[in-house]
Design a protein around this motif. Structure first.
Motif, PDB file in Angstrom:
ATOM      1  N   THR A  27      -5.029   0.803   1.384  1.00 48.37           N
ATOM      2  CA  THR A  27      -5.086   0.531   2.563  1.00 48.37           C
ATOM      3  C   THR A  27      -4.772  -1.047   2.877  1.00 48.37           C
ATOM      4  OG1 THR A  27      -7.229  -0.147   2.707  1.00 48.37           O
ATOM      5  CG2 THR A  27      -6.552   2.306   3.117  1.00 48.37           C
ATOM      6  N   SER A  48       1.028  -1.355   0.054  1.00 45.94           N
ATOM      7  CA  SER A  48      -0.111  -0.022  -0.131  1.00 45.94           C
ATOM      8  C   SER A  48       0.768   1.171  -0.069  1.00 45.94           C
ATOM      9  CB  SER A  48      -0.772   0.143   1.337  1.00 45.94           C
ATOM     10  OG  SER A  48      -1.655  -1.156   1.156  1.00 45.94           O
ATOM     11  N   ILE A 101      -4.458   8.436   0.127  1.00 55.34           N
ATOM     12  CA  ILE A 101      -4.428   6.953   0.860  1.00 55.34           C
ATOM     13  C   ILE A 101      -5.108   6.100  -0.164  1.00 55.34           C
ATOM     14  CG2 ILE A 101      -6.271   7.464   2.284  1.00 55.34           C
ATOM     15  CD1 ILE A 101      -5.223   5.559   4.302  1.00 55.34           C
TER      16      ILE A 101
END
Length: 316
Positions: free
Chosen positions: A204, A168, A201
């Motif tokens: 995740t 990630s 982001i």
């Protein structure tokens, strides 16, 4: 005419009748699933009353006897567990009473007790708290080798995969490189806004609810300190599941997960190290189960203290 009160009524007892064609000694005979209240101090000085399921057994050494006196076991269980908090001394006395009630029939006795113990747990950041119900199993036996006592319980926690976290982070780096080209000046406000956006982001790591199943044999002079055991294991893992949660608690939990990335092997070694350091624990067996969100199967690891002849010798 005889009065009813003075009449002794003889009732048949077929269990005492010999069955030559079915003769044979039996390893264990008794009852399981006996419903009875139990009193238990989990280690905080408060005796809690819970509904329990109990198994009570003795062996049958006489091949010429058809059965044991199950009602005697039941009444002894009711008498002891309903009135006296569960500890090593009480269980030793109860098992001795099992054998005394079956003289010339048995030389081994055992009991199992299963119930849930409610423990109040504080939130991570806020002033709130809530209840966690921890399953408890207590197994005790008495034979010519002596008295043996074991306590089992479970800790539920969150585990975030280190490999998934690394993958990630790589994707986030690649997205950053696309949005902020090399050689161009970086604007602090723009980077800060980017980090707070969904682009900051884009991936995740996967995390899952996980379970540590513990079986512990305490040292002879140690109490059945359930809360102390739970505290030690939960602190070693760092991410036990929570009860009452406000936003500050959820954020703190996310931070704890990020700071405690672990494979099931890592979690097993953390618990192993924590329990090895406890002088009150003579032996232990731990089964770690990470209930994968990536796979339809679970990741599993086992750990033990490694005592000769103990739990680690072929137990699964």
């Amino acid at each position: 005419m005889h009065s009813h009160e003075n009449t002794v009524r003889l009732m048949p007892d077929v269990a005492s009748q010999a069955q030559p064609h079915l003769a044979g000694a039996l390893d264990w005979v008794g009852m399981d699933g006996i419903e009875v209240p139990v009193l238990f101090d989990a280690g905080d000085g408060t005796v809690q009353r819970s509904s329990a399921q109990v198994g009570a057994f003795v062996n049958l050494t006489r091949p010429d006897k058809r059965g044991i006196h199950m009602s005697r076991l039941y009444l002894l269980v009711d008498e002891h567990l309903s009135a006296t908090p569960v500890d090593a001394a009480m269980l030793h006395g109860l098992l001795r009473a099992f054998l005394d009630s079956h003289k010339d029939l048995a030389d081994r006795a055992r009991i199992s007790i299963r119930f849930d113990q409610l423990v109040r747990r504080a939130a991570l950041r806020s002033s709130n708290s809530g209840w966690r119900a921890y399953p408890v199993s207590i197994e005790a036996s008495l034979c010519e080798e002596g008295f043996r006592l074991e306590l089992g319980t479970e800790v539920v926690y969150s585990s975030t995969c280190p490999a998934s976290a690394a993958l990630s982070r790589q994707l986030i780096q690649e997205q950053f490189a696309k949005d902020f080209g090399a050689g161009k000046p970086l604007d602090h406000a723009a980077v800060l806004a980017w980090l707070g956006s969904e682009k900051g982001i884009i991936a995740t790591p996967h995390a899952q609810r996980s379970v540590a199943r513990l079986l512990v044999r305490f040292a002879e002079d140690a109490s059945l300190d359930l809360i102390g055991l739970l505290d030690r294991v939960e602190q070693a893992l760092g991410t036990p599941v929570q009860t009452a949660v406000k936003r500050e608690d959820e954020q703190a939990f996310a931070l704890a997960n990020g700071g405690n990335l672990m494979f099931c092997e890592d979690a097993a070694r953390r618990i192993q190290r924590a329990l090895d350091a406890d002088d009150h624990i003579a032996d232990f067996h731990v089964r770690l189960e990470h209930q994968e969100s990536l796979h339809p199967h679970d990741a599993v690891a086992y750990a033990s203290k490694g005592v000769p002849g103990g739990y680690g010798n072929g137990r699964s």
